[in-house]
Design an enzyme around this catalytic site. Sequence first.
Site, mmCIF file in Angstrom:
data_model
loop_
_atom_site.group_PDB
_atom_site.id
_atom_site.type_symbol
_atom_site.label_atom_id
_atom_site.label_comp_id
_atom_site.label_asym_id
_atom_site.label_seq_id
_atom_site.Cartn_x
_atom_site.Cartn_y
_atom_site.Cartn_z
ATOM 1 N N SER A 173 63.591 17.780 0.719
ATOM 2 C CA SER A 173 62.316 17.786 -0.127
ATOM 3 C C SER A 173 61.112 18.376 0.277
ATOM 4 O O SER A 173 60.946 19.516 0.707
ATOM 5 C CB SER A 173 62.234 16.297 -0.406
ATOM 6 O OG SER A 173 61.293 16.104 -1.514
ATOM 7 N N HIS B 261 64.865 19.199 -5.745
ATOM 8 C CA HIS B 261 65.043 18.176 -6.843
ATOM 9 C C HIS B 261 65.235 18.896 -8.307
ATOM 10 O O HIS B 261 64.859 18.278 -9.158
ATOM 11 C CB HIS B 261 64.078 17.003 -6.654
ATOM 12 C CG HIS B 261 63.836 16.432 -5.577
ATOM 13 N ND1 HIS B 261 64.910 15.756 -4.920
ATOM 14 C CD2 HIS B 261 62.743 16.320 -5.027
ATOM 15 C CE1 HIS B 261 64.385 15.313 -3.786
ATOM 16 N NE2 HIS B 261 63.203 15.489 -3.704
#
Length: 232
Positions: free
Chosen positions: A126, A160
């Site tokens: 991330s 994501h």
Amino acid sequence: MSDQHIIALGGGGFSDGNGITAIDRYVMALTGKARPKVCFLGQASAEHPDYVLRFMTAYAVADADPSWFTLFRSTDRNYRETILAQDIIYVGGGNTKSMLAIWRDWGMDAVLKDALANGVILTGVSAGAICWFEQAVTDSYAPIGVIDSLGWLSGSACPHYDGEAERRPSVARLMSAGELGAGIAIDNDCAVHYMNGELHKVIAERDDAAAYAISWDGETVVEEKMDVKIVT
């Protein structure tokens, strides 16, 4: 001169709390060592103790020598040697913008660049994935926006991509506004492996996880799915 490796994970890995995964093991195998030193940088999450504990617990039973490094408590001024002594630096998720500000103030960005040049493998999930690129699609603030990142890998990066419903429309909005340049979008449970600044391999832990080269054709986002190797 050592090869320079950066592995950017769109989501998942040990962060899900289920121990290390196939991608984590893939990164460890790159060191060629039976028990690599893996150091966690958790500044994006303000070094949240639960996150640090998940890392230490996962890697302690994974034939690794885990540690974590703080910039929120008293820190040795000469920490460069500590970072360069690692085999792998793992950067956790959280607020990318705040993490980069902290790194730049401490000079951690320069230390990490030296580590990369000296053969230390840089990886992360991330925030820890998108920080290496020129631009980062981030939820550091709302709505999702784009920030300038470290710029060690060319183009933009979005994590994501299949894991959060607002990611695809946000990429389209940012590209249509001219704020986001061409780059890469990474699903959860998928990682892109760069070697010496060039894309080397895309790996994933499930058949439907992928990474995409993304660009804007003047009307819509163009997604080109990359070849993916499944790791187990």
